[in-house]
Design an enzyme around this catalytic site. Structure first.
Site, PDB file in Angstrom:
ATOM      1  N   LEU A 226     -56.638 -60.476  30.879  1.00  0.00           N
ATOM      2  CA  LEU A 226     -55.397 -61.238  30.972  1.00  0.00           C
ATOM      3  C   LEU A 226     -55.158 -61.797  32.365  1.00  0.00           C
ATOM      4  O   LEU A 226     -55.105 -61.049  33.351  1.00  0.00           O
ATOM      5  CB  LEU A 226     -54.216 -60.350  30.559  1.00  0.00           C
ATOM      6  CG  LEU A 226     -52.835 -61.006  30.617  1.00  0.00           C
ATOM      7  CD1 LEU A 226     -52.739 -62.165  29.639  1.00  0.00           C
ATOM      8  CD2 LEU A 226     -51.743 -59.970  30.343  1.00  0.00           C
ATOM      9  N   ASP A 227     -55.042 -63.120  32.450  1.00  0.00           N
ATOM     10  CA  ASP A 227     -54.695 -63.835  33.685  1.00  0.00           C
ATOM     11  C   ASP A 227     -55.648 -63.523  34.842  1.00  0.00           C
ATOM     12  O   ASP A 227     -55.257 -63.544  36.007  1.00  0.00           O
ATOM     13  CB  ASP A 227     -53.255 -63.518  34.107  1.00  0.00           C
ATOM     14  CG  ASP A 227     -52.244 -64.008  33.092  1.00  0.00           C
ATOM     15  OD1 ASP A 227     -52.518 -65.016  32.412  1.00  0.00           O
ATOM     16  OD2 ASP A 227     -51.161 -63.390  32.971  1.00  0.00           O
ATOM     17  N   GLN A 228     -56.896 -63.253  34.523  1.00  0.00           N
ATOM     18  CA  GLN A 228     -57.880 -62.959  35.563  1.00  0.00           C
ATOM     19  C   GLN A 228     -59.068 -63.916  35.533  1.00  0.00           C
ATOM     20  O   GLN A 228     -60.069 -63.697  36.209  1.00  0.00           O
ATOM     21  CB  GLN A 228     -58.381 -61.513  35.424  1.00  0.00           C
ATOM     22  CG  GLN A 228     -57.306 -60.467  35.666  1.00  0.00           C
ATOM     23  CD  GLN A 228     -57.845 -59.056  35.577  1.00  0.00           C
ATOM     24  OE1 GLN A 228     -58.907 -58.743  36.095  1.00  0.00           O
ATOM     25  NE2 GLN A 228     -57.113 -58.182  34.902  1.00  0.00           N
TER      26      GLN A 228
END
Length: 319
Positions: A226-228
């Site tokens: 997530l969001d990486q």
């Protein structure tokens, strides 16, 4: 990689013998494997290969059919994309309720600045269907009454519209590995923080609670973490003392649209590549045509001293 290779993606339930079956099929047709990457997440297996088909002893359509038949035999989804296939410019935009990023994409498309076709809008609510109708683009609502999306329907839609790039224009749902693995490095998201700071759904609120003086937004490729995913573009803005979450969001939203639009353009221009988890500007691309982060004029406002090492220079000059 300095030349264009054919991309083969294998996705499905993890099981033994998969790699050997696919690589044997390619070897029998004189197809050389240049790069192979595999991963397993939540029981879903993904293998991505870049192969050299320049001297293969088969026709393109025969290879597609052979891989499709092998996929049926293994109960896997096997897709092949030749270099010419990647010239396709079809975009699927995924949305929830916020319109600002979708509006920016539509405006660029209508002005002929996007260089791609927005072929379909997919939402987990129907709030933005009137906006899609205004631009004459098909809209599909795949959410239930709570906004939970039907990802099987989503995959069918993406296949139906022969989607080349997926843009998450404030799509407030997490895509499963079943989707991400099929479109790796072809999904762009906009996140309302300067990643890696403040991942997750409440980034503006986190910025307010942590008392940051400078906040921002990030457009990035989507991965199963997530969001990486690899960062493409970022924008920053000042946070006034005492600013509410709503005020911070009002300052950030126009920059969300701007950063997302530039990231999409960079992708469509083939100006960037993903290498070891980060994006790199291709050697033959002029960086002057893109902003990436803060405007260049900001550099003139930055302090240039002190800098480590100046003290030793002064000491030597006094000897």
């Amino acid at each position: 990689m300095t030349r264009e290779y054919t991309e083969i993606t294998v996705v499905g339930d993890d099981k033994t013998g998969l790699i050997a079956r696919v690589t044997t099929l390619l070897f029998e047709r004189d197809i050389n494997i240049e790069d192979l990457d595999q991963a397993v997440r939540d029981g879903v297996f993904r293998m991505t290969m870049h192969v050299d088909t320049a001297e293969m002893t088969t026709e393109k359509e025969e290879l597609r059919e052979a891989l499709h038949d092998l996929g049926d035999d293994l109960d896997m989804d096997i897709q092949v994309r030749f270099p010419a296939d990647r010239e396709t410019r079809t975009i699927a935009v995924l949305v929830t309720k916020e319109s600002h990023c979708l509006e920016a994409l539509f405006e660029a498309w209508a002005d002929g600045k996007l260089g791609a076709e927005i072929s379909v809008i997919v939402g987990n609510h129907d709030d933005l269907e009137p906006l899609a109708d205004h631009y004459g683009v098909d809209f599909h609502d795949i959410g239930d009454e709570k906004g939970n999306p039907d990802e099987a329907e989503l995959l069918d839609i993406l296949a139906e519209y022969d989607t080349d790039l997926i843009v998450l224009a404030r799509y407030m749902r997490i895509l499963s590995p079943n989707v991400v693995f099929r479109y790796e490095d072809r999904i762009i998201n906009i996140h309302p923080s300067l990643l890696p700071a403040f991942p997750g759904a409440e980034a503006y609120r986190q910025a307010r609670e942590e008392g940051v003086r400078i906040a921002g937004v990030t457009a990035h490729y989507v991965t199963t973490d997530l969001d990486q995913g690899p960062i493409i573009t970022q924008r920053a803005f000042n946070v006034p003392a005492g600013a509410s979450v709503d005020e911070i969001e009002r300052r950030g939203q126009p920059l969300e649209a701007e950063a997302l639009l530039e990231a999409v353009q960079l992708h469509l221009d083939s100006a960037i590549s993903v290498y070891h988890g980060r994006t790199e500007l291709r050697d033959d691309v002029d960086a002057e045509g893109y902003q990436f982060g803060l405007p260049g004029a900001v550099d003139d406002l930055l302090a240039d001293r002190p800098v480590d090492g100046l003290g030793s220079v002064v000491s030597r000059s006094e000897e």
